[in-house]
Design an enzyme around this catalytic site. Structure first.
Site, PDB file in Angstrom:
ATOM      1  N   HIS A 429       6.219-105.449 -16.723  1.00 22.52           N
ATOM      2  CA  HIS A 429       4.974-105.418 -17.241  1.00 22.52           C
ATOM      3  C   HIS A 429       3.878-104.959 -15.958  1.00 22.52           C
ATOM      4  CE1 HIS A 429       2.138-105.978 -20.192  1.00 22.52           C
ATOM      5  NE2 HIS A 429       2.383-107.014 -20.578  1.00 22.52           N
ATOM      6  N   ASP A 433       3.003-100.674 -19.611  1.00 19.29           N
ATOM      7  CA  ASP A 433       2.045-101.471 -20.727  1.00 19.29           C
ATOM      8  C   ASP A 433       2.653-101.974 -21.993  1.00 19.29           C
ATOM      9  OD1 ASP A 433       0.046-101.601 -18.744  1.00 19.29           O
ATOM     10  OD2 ASP A 433      -1.073 -99.949 -19.324  1.00 19.29           O
TER      11      ASP A 433
END
Length: 457
Positions: A429, A433
């Site tokens: 992450h 995204d």
């Protein structure tokens, strides 16, 4: 030098230390030049360490599981020259007076390399034949000794020797499993099989005499079990543990699961196998999945990348070097399909098969186990309906297909049977995204649900 110290060699590629995972020799063994002494493990692969001298092993200076630095002595070998000198001294010390006839002969064994050199000395026995010289087999040198001393040596008792504290009892896996179920301590059993191997019959005898945690007769499924087993984490298992811990500690994972209709893909695969299976090889699902992944990556280069979090640098790659998570007897390995973007489905299938074979046989090279940019993980029919794969650090994405299941689905207002498969994926992450990950998997889904697009330029 009569006693040779062999040090851990420099394996190259900046490796400063390795782990000893197996010894191929023991103290007292005769070794030939270039014979493999030990297996050591680097960060990526297992490497064999050969001997550059012939002789007898005097000591093993590193334990299995020990991490040693390059240049550290790991074994001492008494060389052929030392053995020759020892044999000559023994002959001179034990030679009888000239007036006495020898009453017996005692054999003295030295390696063939030493015996060949010894044959040239005045005190040596006649030289060996040329055919016997190249082989590393012991040569016997007859020396006179007192027959009475020989006859007075006590005979070895015909008993089963008590194993040393570190010795593991010899038994097949099935025997060990049954002993575990019965609560029998194998170290207390004298095996009657070859080389002291413990057999099922030995377990029956032990159970009959009460050496078990449950009665010898009756249902053993409910036997009370009290044994515990401790296993050292060494070799490949240690590397796996370190990699998994590093990945979960450093990477903030998030997982995305999507359902894919692979009915058309499976129909295409079946037709291709029928027409070309005998000439070009049979295809599994994986080559099609890899081709779809290669095409999806072109539109989403952020997932085909590596993240150096120490330097805060993301490196994206045009080439797809695909890691294939592969289960072996020793544990999980990740051989790499280089430039997967250049392979059609048959070439991809052949490379998958080749890499799986070298990984499972322990012959994978360091180059075949490093440099991946994205990883595919699959357990085939054992994949379940969903899972949360762990990213192969420092990569930023991993994709894993799940089991194909035929289910009733609504299609055109009708309930029809369709072959459905979930795809589980995890992403870093910090780099990827959620929207980018979802778009990438949806593009992958599009290619798999319309398999003809896999072959369109």
């Amino acid at each position: 030098m009569l006693i040779q110290s062999i040090k851990m060699p420099d394996i190259g590629e900046g490796i400063a230390e390795v782990e000893v995972v197996a010894w191929r020799v023991a103290v007292g063994d005769e070794v030939a030049e270039d014979q493999i002494l030990a297996d050591v493990m680097t960060d990526k692969a297992t490497v064999e360490i050969p001997s550059h001298v012939a002789g007898i092993v005097l000591s093993l200076d590193a334990a299995v599981g020990q991490v040693v630095a390059v240049g550290t002595p790991i074994i001492h070998i008494k060389t052929a020259a030392a053995l020759i000198e020892q044999a000559q001294v023994a002959m001179l010390n034990e030679a009888p007076d000239s007036a006495e006839a020898p009453s017996a002969l005692r054999p003295v064994s030295v390696p063939s390399a030493a015996a060949t050199t010894l044959a040239a000395s005045p005190a040596a026995a006649p030289p060996a034949t040329p055919e016997a010289a190249p082989h590393a087999t012991p040569t016997t040198i007859a020396t006179p000794v007192d027959a009475a001393a020989r006859s007075s040596a006590p005979a070895a008792p015909n008993t089963v020797p008590e194993p040393a504290p570190d010795d593991r009892p010899i038994a097949a896996p099935a025997v060990r499993r049954r002993a575990w179920e019965l609560g029998i301590d194998l170290s207390q059993i004298a095996g009657t099989g070859p080389a002291g191997r413990i057999t099922h019959g030995d377990l029956d005898q032990a159970a009959a005499h009460g050496n078990a945690g449950a009665p010898a007769m009756g249902d053993t499924r409910y036997a009370r079990l009290t044994r515990e087993e401790t296993l050292p984490v060494i070799g490949l298992r240690r590397k796996i543990a370190q990699k998994m811990q590093e990945a979960k500690r450093r990477i903030p994972h998030f997982t995305y699961v999507e359902e894919i209709d692979v009915t058309e893909l499976e129909a295409l695969r079946a037709r291709l196998n029928t027409e070309f299976g005998k000439t070009r090889g049979r295809l599994t699902l994986l080559p099609f999945l890899i081709r779809a992944l290669v095409l999806a990556v072109r539109e989403h280069p952020e997932v085909n990348a590596r993240y150096d979090d120490d330097a805060a640098i993301i490196t994206r790659y045009a080439a797809v070097h695909l890691g294939m998570a592969t289960q072996t007897d020793g544990g999980l390995m990740v051989p790499v399909i280089r430039h997967a973007e250049t392979l059609d489905v048959w070439a991809c299938a052949a490379e998958i098969s080749r890499l799986a074979e070298v990984a499972r046989s322990g012959r994978a090279t360091r180059e075949e186990l490093s440099g991946s940019t994205i990883t595919l993980t699959s357990l085939g029919p054992l994949s379940g309906i969903s899972h949360t794969p762990v990213i192969n650090h420092p990569e930023v994405a991993i994709v894993g297909p799940n089991r194909i299941v035929e289910r009733p689905m609504m299609l055109g207002g009708q309930v029809v049977a369709r072959k459905m498969m979930n795809v589980s994926s995890s992403f870093d992450h910090r780099v990827v995204d959620g929207m980018n990950a979802a778009e990438f998997i949806q593009r992958l889904r599009g290619y798999l649900e319309s398999p003809a697009t896999l072959f369109i330029s």
